[in-house]
Write a protein that holds these residues in place. Structure first.
Motif, PDB file in Angstrom:
ATOM      1  N   ARG A  44     -24.632  10.895  27.466  1.00 31.96           N
ATOM      2  CA  ARG A  44     -23.471  11.754  27.738  1.00 31.96           C
ATOM      3  C   ARG A  44     -22.614  11.160  28.846  1.00 31.96           C
ATOM      4  NH1 ARG A  44     -27.399  15.587  26.587  1.00 31.96           N
ATOM      5  NH2 ARG A  44     -27.948  15.896  28.767  1.00 31.96           N
TER       6      ARG A  44
ATOM      7  N   ALA B 218     -20.620   8.227  27.443  1.00 36.49           N
ATOM      8  CA  ALA B 218     -19.484   8.707  26.644  1.00 36.49           C
ATOM      9  C   ALA B 218     -18.362   9.230  27.540  1.00 36.49           C
ATOM     10  CB  ALA B 218     -19.944   9.788  25.673  1.00 36.49           C
ATOM     11  N   ALA B 219     -18.733   9.962  28.590  1.00 28.52           N
ATOM     12  CA  ALA B 219     -17.718  10.494  29.510  1.00 28.52           C
ATOM     13  C   ALA B 219     -17.018   9.360  30.258  1.00 28.52           C
ATOM     14  CB  ALA B 219     -18.367  11.469  30.493  1.00 28.52           C
TER      15      ALA B 219
ATOM     16  N   LYS C 210     -16.596   6.318  29.173  1.00 28.06           N
ATOM     17  CA  LYS C 210     -15.717   5.643  28.213  1.00 28.06           C
ATOM     18  C   LYS C 210     -14.434   6.437  27.969  1.00 28.06           C
ATOM     19  CE  LYS C 210     -19.211   3.009  25.723  1.00 28.06           C
ATOM     20  NZ  LYS C 210     -19.814   2.770  24.398  1.00 28.06           N
ATOM     21  N   GLU C 211     -14.521   7.758  28.053  1.00 27.12           N
ATOM     22  CA  GLU C 211     -13.317   8.590  27.912  1.00 27.12           C
ATOM     23  C   GLU C 211     -12.353   8.327  29.062  1.00 27.12           C
ATOM     24  OE1 GLU C 211     -14.012  12.764  27.249  1.00 27.12           O
ATOM     25  OE2 GLU C 211     -15.605  12.320  25.810  1.00 27.12           O
ATOM     26  N   VAL C 212     -12.895   8.175  30.272  1.00 21.79           N
ATOM     27  CA  VAL C 212     -12.055   7.851  31.429  1.00 21.79           C
ATOM     28  C   VAL C 212     -11.410   6.480  31.198  1.00 21.79           C
ATOM     29  CG1 VAL C 212     -12.046   7.337  33.910  1.00 21.79           C
ATOM     30  CG2 VAL C 212     -13.410   9.254  33.030  1.00 21.79           C
ATOM     31  N   CYS C 213     -12.198   5.529  30.746  1.00 22.90           N
ATOM     32  CA  CYS C 213     -11.692   4.177  30.496  1.00 22.90           C
ATOM     33  C   CYS C 213     -10.587   4.175  29.435  1.00 22.90           C
ATOM     34  CB  CYS C 213     -12.823   3.248  30.049  1.00 22.90           C
ATOM     35  SG  CYS C 213     -14.068   2.926  31.300  1.00 22.90           S
ATOM     36  N   ALA C 214     -10.739   5.014  28.427  1.00 23.25           N
ATOM     37  CA  ALA C 214      -9.756   5.053  27.337  1.00 23.25           C
ATOM     38  C   ALA C 214      -8.366   5.413  27.846  1.00 23.25           C
ATOM     39  CB  ALA C 214     -10.203   6.044  26.267  1.00 23.25           C
ATOM     40  N   GLN C 215      -8.287   6.142  28.955  1.00 29.24           N
ATOM     41  CA  GLN C 215      -7.002   6.553  29.518  1.00 29.24           C
ATOM     42  C   GLN C 215      -6.516   5.615  30.630  1.00 29.24           C
ATOM     43  OE1 GLN C 215      -5.539   9.095  27.930  1.00 29.24           O
ATOM     44  NE2 GLN C 215      -7.393   9.111  26.688  1.00 29.24           N
TER      45      GLN C 215
ATOM     46  N   ARG D  12      -7.658  -1.158  31.727  1.00 27.92           N
ATOM     47  CA  ARG D  12      -8.901  -1.313  30.962  1.00 27.92           C
ATOM     48  C   ARG D  12      -9.149  -2.769  30.555  1.00 27.92           C
ATOM     49  NH1 ARG D  12      -8.150   2.103  26.517  1.00 27.92           N
ATOM     50  NH2 ARG D  12      -7.559   0.336  25.269  1.00 27.92           N
TER      51      ARG D  12
ATOM     52  N   GLY E 183     -14.333   0.285  29.261  1.00 28.16           N
ATOM     53  CA  GLY E 183     -14.637   1.076  28.078  1.00 28.16           C
ATOM     54  C   GLY E 183     -15.820   0.587  27.265  1.00 28.16           C
TER      55      GLY E 183
END
Length: 124
Positions: free
Chosen positions: A31, A34-35, A37-42, A46, A64
């Motif tokens: 978890r 995944a969280a 990677k969500e920060v990295c996606a924005q 990156r 990410g």
């Protein structure tokens, strides 16, 4: 030394660092990964972050990707490099098949000398 100037713009600087360094790969660690990677996606840096992690051999989530994903990227990059090198070698006028044909011919026993030896031993 690799520059980390991009870090000033990284989205992760506002997050708990432990989120990016989960212990394990299942349960809460999955978890957290995944969280992260969500920060990295924005994140606007990156790509620079991923490049840093690939060069520096970092653990945790960077750019990410987790460490296993970066290991896969490195293997793919090495494979691509090997393919490009092979293609380049072929473009120099010699093909891998022609090289292997020459080497296999030179390592094969000469049949005519073998039959000549057989004929001589049969005559004696």
């Amino acid at each position: 030394m690799l520059s980390m100037e991009w870090l000033e713009k990284a989205a992760c600087t506002e997050e708990d660092p432990e989120l990016f360094f989960p212990v394990g790969t299942a349960g809460p660690a999955a978890r957290d990964t995944a969280a992260a990677k969500e920060v990295c996606a924005q994140c606007e840096v990156r790509v620079q972050c991923l490049a840093w992690a690939l060069k520096a051999g970092e653990s945790g989530v960077w750019g990410g990707t987790c460490a296993e994903e970066r290991a896969d990227l490195r293997r793919k990059a090495q494979w691509s490099h090997a393919v490009r090198s092979a293609r380049s070698a072929r473009s120099d006028g010699s093909s891998p098949s022609s090289r292997s044909d020459r080497s296999s011919r030179s390592s094969r026993p000469d049949r005519s000398s073998r039959s000549a030896r057989s004929a001589r031993s049969a005559a004696t």
